[in-house]
Design an enzyme around this catalytic site. Structure first.
Site, mmCIF file in Angstrom:
data_model
loop_
_atom_site.group_PDB
_atom_site.id
_atom_site.type_symbol
_atom_site.label_atom_id
_atom_site.label_comp_id
_atom_site.label_asym_id
_atom_site.label_seq_id
_atom_site.Cartn_x
_atom_site.Cartn_y
_atom_site.Cartn_z
ATOM 1 C CG LEU A 290 -86.875 -38.469 -61.536
ATOM 2 C CD1 LEU A 290 -87.307 -37.848 -62.864
ATOM 3 C CD2 LEU A 290 -86.152 -37.439 -60.670
ATOM 4 C CG HIS B 182 -87.558 -35.976 -57.747
ATOM 5 N ND1 HIS B 182 -87.623 -37.281 -57.306
ATOM 6 C CD2 HIS B 182 -86.399 -35.480 -57.258
ATOM 7 C CE1 HIS B 182 -86.535 -37.570 -56.598
ATOM 8 N NE2 HIS B 182 -85.775 -36.485 -56.534
ATOM 9 C CD GLN C 82 -75.410 -34.287 -53.216
ATOM 10 O OE1 GLN C 82 -75.274 -33.533 -54.175
ATOM 11 N NE2 GLN C 82 -76.585 -34.466 -52.635
HETATM 12 P P1 AMP Z 1 -82.811 -35.239 -54.847
HETATM 13 O O1 AMP Z 1 -83.002 -36.028 -56.097
HETATM 14 O O2 AMP Z 1 -83.118 -35.984 -53.598
HETATM 15 O O3 AMP Z 1 -81.475 -34.519 -54.818
HETATM 16 O O4 AMP Z 1 -83.896 -34.093 -54.902
HETATM 17 C C1 AMP Z 1 -83.978 -33.191 -55.986
HETATM 18 C C2 AMP Z 1 -84.886 -32.052 -55.625
HETATM 19 O O5 AMP Z 1 -86.183 -32.562 -55.321
HETATM 20 C C3 AMP Z 1 -84.414 -31.284 -54.379
HETATM 21 O O6 AMP Z 1 -84.642 -29.899 -54.576
HETATM 22 C C4 AMP Z 1 -85.294 -31.850 -53.297
HETATM 23 O O7 AMP Z 1 -85.505 -30.955 -52.223
HETATM 24 C C5 AMP Z 1 -86.587 -32.077 -54.063
HETATM 25 N N1 AMP Z 1 -87.414 -33.062 -53.369
HETATM 26 C C6 AMP Z 1 -87.060 -34.329 -53.011
HETATM 27 N N2 AMP Z 1 -88.071 -34.927 -52.347
HETATM 28 C C7 AMP Z 1 -89.075 -34.021 -52.265
HETATM 29 C C8 AMP Z 1 -90.383 -34.022 -51.690
HETATM 30 N N3 AMP Z 1 -90.856 -35.083 -51.040
HETATM 31 N N4 AMP Z 1 -91.134 -32.906 -51.796
HETATM 32 C C9 AMP Z 1 -90.657 -31.820 -52.441
HETATM 33 N N5 AMP Z 1 -89.435 -31.750 -53.008
HETATM 34 C C10 AMP Z 1 -88.656 -32.828 -52.928
#
Ligand code: AMP
Length: 277
Positions: free
Chosen positions: A30, A34, A58
């Site tokens: 995280l 996140h 995925q």
């Molecule tokens: P992930 O762990 O990469 O699957 O991301 C989990 C959630 O966090 C997803 O909805 C992503 O779009 C969101 N997320 C990841 N990086 C960012 C960021 N820099 N800004 C906003 N949301 C993010």
């Protein structure tokens, strides 16, 4: 904060949580991007659940599932600090038991951009998110605008399948030089990290061109391409200026348009986007 690893334990807990329940699905490792989702979920709901699950389905066969960074201890400390009520961190066999073979396949929207470059990616995303929604039963689910196409695909799935929850979009959190925060940024060495700022520079250029009245999408894509190619470690996968709802490529930039890209910096594939108009 309760930490649960099995569906049986999650189900025992779920009905005792005061509603509404806000849910943030993640793959862990995280960062502030996140945590902003978790904070918004915390502000808008009586209870907050976060999942940490690196979803194998995925990832393509040559992608980074095995190397994907993981640090559950640190993740749990951060989530505790944000006042999370429940963390669901299932092992792979809990989500995909032997013989699991049912899939959610969102159509046209999921075949463009990331879907074209990463066949099967959104089938894996939609399936795991559908599965998590069914298990967690949230009233609201929070997704980052950073993954703009993912957000559209989830919204489409929720609408088409009449899933009874609200999808909330959260703006992208960036580093000081504009680089969108991502767990994959950890793969970048010092020189790559410097050159990675070019993604946001190209998106900013697109915004400026639009502001100056440029409506020729091909011309804007060419200018962005030229800017990115100035970085020797950058290798463009795609640059898109598309309708922000259908993701159809535009000839003439009409708002709201989604300007998005995937660029490899060294071996690391990064994505980013902005909406113009
Ligand atoms: P992930 O762990 O990469 O699957 O991301 C989990 C959630 O966090 C997803 O909805 C992503 O779009 C969101 N997320 C990841 N990086 C960012 C960021 N820099 N800004 C906003 N949301 C993010």
């Amino acid at each position: 904060m309760k930490i649960v690893e099995t569906i049986a334990d999650l189900e025992k807990l779920r009905d005792k949580l005061p509603g509404p329940l806000g849910f943030v699905p993640t793959m862990g490792y995280l960062h502030e991007g996140h945590l902003v989702l978790v904070r918004q979920a915390r502000a808008e709901n009586a209870s907050v659940a976060v999942s940490i699950f690196v979803n194998p389905t995925q990832f393509g066969p040559k992608e980074d599932f095995k190397q994907y960074p993981r640090d559950p201890k640190r993740d749990l400390a951060l989530l505790e600090g944000e006042g999370t009520d429940v963390v669901f961190m299932p092992p792979v066999e809990e989500i995909y038991p032997p013989g699991f073979d049912s899939w959610v396949d969102v159509g046209r929207l999921a075949r463009r951009l990331e879907g074209a470059s990463r066949p099967g990616h959104f089938r894996g995303v939609a399936t795991v998110v559908a599965r998590l929604f069914e298990l967690v039963k949230p009233d609201r689910a929070y997704f980052g605008q950073k993954d703009a196409q993912q957000l559209l695909v989830i919204r489409k799935m929720v609408a088409d399948l009449d899933m009874n929850l609200e999808v909330v979009a959260v703006p992208t959190v960036r580093e000081a030089d504009g680089l969108a925060m991502s767990s994959r940024n950890t793969y970048l060495n010092l020189e790559e990290r410097k050159q990675a700022a070019v993604l946001y520079q190209a998106l900013t250029l697109a915004r400026e061109l639009y502001g100056e009245g440029e409506r020729d999408a091909a011309a804007a894509r060419r200018r962005m391409t030229a800017l990115i190619q100035q970085q020797p470690l950058a290798d463009i996968d795609y640059i898109s200026i598309a309708d922000a709802e259908t993701l159809e490529e535009l000839d003439e930039v009409k708002p709201p348009a989604l300007v998005s890209m995937a660029v490899r910096i060294g071996k690391t594939r990064l994505i980013d986007n902005v909406v113009v108009g």
